[in-house]
Design a protein around this motif. Structure first.
Motif, short mmCIF file in Angstrom:
data_model
loop_
_atom_site.label_atom_id
_atom_site.label_comp_id
_atom_site.label_asym_id
_atom_site.label_seq_id
_atom_site.Cartn_x
_atom_site.Cartn_y
_atom_site.Cartn_z
N LEU A 248 27.16 39.40 44.17
CA LEU A 248 28.05 39.95 43.43
C LEU A 248 28.11 39.18 41.93
CD1 LEU A 248 31.15 40.75 45.63
CD2 LEU A 248 29.21 42.28 45.14
N THR A 249 28.12 38.07 41.93
CA THR A 249 27.68 37.22 40.84
C THR A 249 26.34 37.62 40.15
OG1 THR A 249 29.15 35.40 41.45
CG2 THR A 249 27.55 35.19 39.75
N ALA A 250 25.29 38.06 40.97
CA ALA A 250 24.03 38.11 40.24
C ALA A 250 24.14 39.56 39.88
CB ALA A 250 22.97 38.07 41.39
N ARG A 251 24.45 40.52 40.65
CA ARG A 251 24.89 41.87 40.01
C ARG A 251 25.71 41.90 38.61
NH1 ARG A 251 26.27 45.18 45.57
NH2 ARG A 251 24.20 44.80 46.71
N GLU A 252 26.78 41.35 38.59
CA GLU A 252 27.43 41.16 37.33
C GLU A 252 26.70 40.73 36.30
OE1 GLU A 252 30.61 42.40 35.19
OE2 GLU A 252 30.29 43.06 37.17
N THR A 253 26.03 39.51 36.45
CA THR A 253 25.24 38.90 35.34
C THR A 253 24.05 39.69 34.84
OG1 THR A 253 24.31 37.48 36.94
CG2 THR A 253 26.27 36.59 35.74
N ALA A 254 23.67 40.51 35.72
CA ALA A 254 22.69 41.37 35.56
C ALA A 254 22.54 42.32 34.52
CB ALA A 254 21.98 41.87 36.71
N PRO B 81 23.72 44.48 30.99
CA PRO B 81 24.08 44.24 29.79
C PRO B 81 24.95 43.43 29.17
CG PRO B 81 23.31 46.58 30.01
CD PRO B 81 23.83 45.78 31.49
N ALA B 82 24.65 42.40 28.13
CA ALA B 82 25.95 41.56 27.70
C ALA B 82 27.07 42.11 27.38
CB ALA B 82 25.06 40.84 26.66
N GLY B 83 26.81 43.41 26.73
CA GLY B 83 28.23 44.17 26.32
C GLY B 83 28.99 44.95 27.21
N GLU B 84 28.45 44.77 28.84
CA GLU B 84 29.18 45.63 29.80
C GLU B 84 29.53 44.41 30.56
OE1 GLU B 84 26.66 48.46 31.55
OE2 GLU B 84 26.46 49.34 29.60
N ARG B 85 29.00 43.03 30.48
CA ARG B 85 29.26 42.19 31.57
C ARG B 85 30.56 41.51 31.46
NH1 ARG B 85 25.48 37.90 29.74
NH2 ARG B 85 24.00 39.40 30.36
N HIS B 86 30.99 41.22 32.58
CA HIS B 86 32.57 40.58 32.66
C HIS B 86 32.32 39.09 33.22
CE1 HIS B 86 35.48 43.97 32.03
NE2 HIS B 86 34.41 44.70 31.89
N PRO B 87 33.21 38.07 32.57
CA PRO B 87 33.19 37.01 33.48
C PRO B 87 33.42 36.91 34.84
CG PRO B 87 34.72 37.01 31.45
CD PRO B 87 34.32 38.44 31.65
N VAL B 88 32.81 35.88 35.47
CA VAL B 88 33.02 36.02 37.00
C VAL B 88 33.73 34.45 37.27
CG1 VAL B 88 31.92 35.66 39.19
CG2 VAL B 88 30.94 37.41 37.29
N GLU B 89 34.83 34.66 38.16
CA GLU B 89 35.48 33.47 38.35
C GLU B 89 35.64 33.39 40.04
OE1 GLU B 89 38.31 32.49 34.52
OE2 GLU B 89 39.24 33.29 36.61
N VAL B 90 35.04 32.46 40.58
CA VAL B 90 34.92 32.37 41.94
C VAL B 90 35.96 31.02 42.21
CG1 VAL B 90 33.24 31.50 43.92
CG2 VAL B 90 32.25 32.69 41.78
N VAL B 91 36.82 31.64 43.55
CA VAL B 91 37.67 30.72 43.82
C VAL B 91 37.47 30.28 45.22
CG1 VAL B 91 40.39 30.63 44.50
CG2 VAL B 91 39.46 32.34 42.83
N THR B 92 37.26 28.86 45.39
CA THR B 92 36.83 28.35 46.61
C THR B 92 37.17 26.89 46.72
OG1 THR B 92 34.89 27.92 48.03
CG2 THR B 92 34.45 27.82 45.51
#
Length: 316
Positions: free
Chosen positions: A131-137, A139-150
């Motif tokens: 899911l992180t790879a999908r989000e970071t793939a 475009p920059a204008g559509e990308r949201h930060p990803v926060e992983v809680v673990t």
């Protein structure tokens, strides 16, 4: 795009294990069944939603806690956690009082409408990596930060400042999260980024996961070798070239560990392409099934925790 609220990915088992051991088992349903893990997970999630204000939320799930591809590569992988009664070696040793609560967690998450996502044959770590790879793939204008809680350091490998990925490490509790970015990795482990952390972890090993590492190569030595040679491949190239920067002991230890090093990256590195199905990860502002949620709250004595999460979601 103006809304840059993060995608919050929960390592769910890590959180409910923490809740189980952190909340007294005197917390019980009306029928006397312990619900400490359920209540703790709900309260953690409410605090996270309030503090982090995500736009999307996924409870990532272990469909397979000990995937075959990892065991085939390194048979000792998580072997010490296999239940003694597991004939096939595929059942994790989990306290009975926690095992009974996991179906309740599933039902409550479903009633809230919080996405619970796994992938056949993969761990929650791999779901998070994918899911992180999908989000970071995006475009920059559509990308949201990803926060992983673990509470699992393995996921530090995903940290990437440029792509907006960081880990909220729960070692000090949900109220005092250790926010792990590249500066934190450099300060704590002397590695520059998530990729280097993963390669350091390969060399160091991890007894909690049954990964032996390279004998005699600890965390500090691994980090120093990576600083000198850049990558694990660079270290192995230096070994092959008899580089003078490697001590005799380091050459011997790395040579003895070559078979391990040939397979360990495939075990340590989380998958970025697991078969994670499409799902709705929008933060639910209201419960998906309020009547069912009320019934579950009453049956299991979760009214106050359910109310806190309902309020947190509506306020977010």
């Amino acid at each position: 795009m103006t809304d840059r609220r993060p995608l919050l990915l929960l390592d769910t088992a890590s959180l409910y294990f923490r809740a189980f051991f952190g909340v007294p088992d005197s917390v019980k349903a009306p029928d006397g069944t312990p619900v400490n893990a359920v209540r703790g997970l709900l309260d953690m999630t409410a605090r996270l939603v309030t503090a982090r204000r995500p736009g999307r939320l996924v409870a990532c799930w272990d469909d397979d806690w000990r995937p075959a591809f990892r065991v085939e590569a390194i048979p000792s992988y998580k072997a010490h956690r296999v239940a003694p009664t597991s004939a096939q070696g595929d059942e994790e040793e989990v306290p009975d009082l926690l095992t009974a609560q996991i179906p309740v967690i599933v039902e409550v998450l479903e009633a809230f409408g919080i996405a619970r996502v796994g992938a056949p044959g993969y761990e929650a770590d791999d779901v998070i990596g994918t899911l992180t790879a999908r989000e970071t793939a995006r475009p920059a204008g559509e990308r949201h930060p990803v926060e992983v809680v673990t509470g699992d350091r393995d996921l530090f490998q995903l940290v990437d400042d440029a792509l907006g990925v960081r880990v909220l490490y729960t070692s000090r509790g949900i109220g005092d999260l250790d926010v792990v970015d590249q500066a934190r990795l450099a300060d704590k482990y002397d590695v520059p980024d998530g990729r280097a952390y993963a390669e350091m972890a390969v060399l160091r090993g991890d007894s909690s996961d049954g990964l032996p590492g390279v004998a005699g190569i600890g965390e500090k030595t691994a980090a120093a070798l990576l600083r000198r040679y850049g990558t694990l491949d660079g270290i192995l190239a230096a070994l092959d070239a008899h580089d003078a920067g490697l001590t005799q002991a380091q050459r011997r230890r790395l040579t003895e560990g070559l078979d391990y090093l040939a397979v360990a990256p495939g075990v340590v590195n989380v998958a970025r392409d697991a078969p994670v199905a499409e799902h709705d990860d929008a933060l639910p502002r209201t419960p998906a099934d309020p009547d069912r949620l009320v019934a579950l709250a009453e049956r299991w004595g979760l009214t106050s925790s359910v109310a806190r999460l309902v309020d947190a979601l509506s306020d977010a």
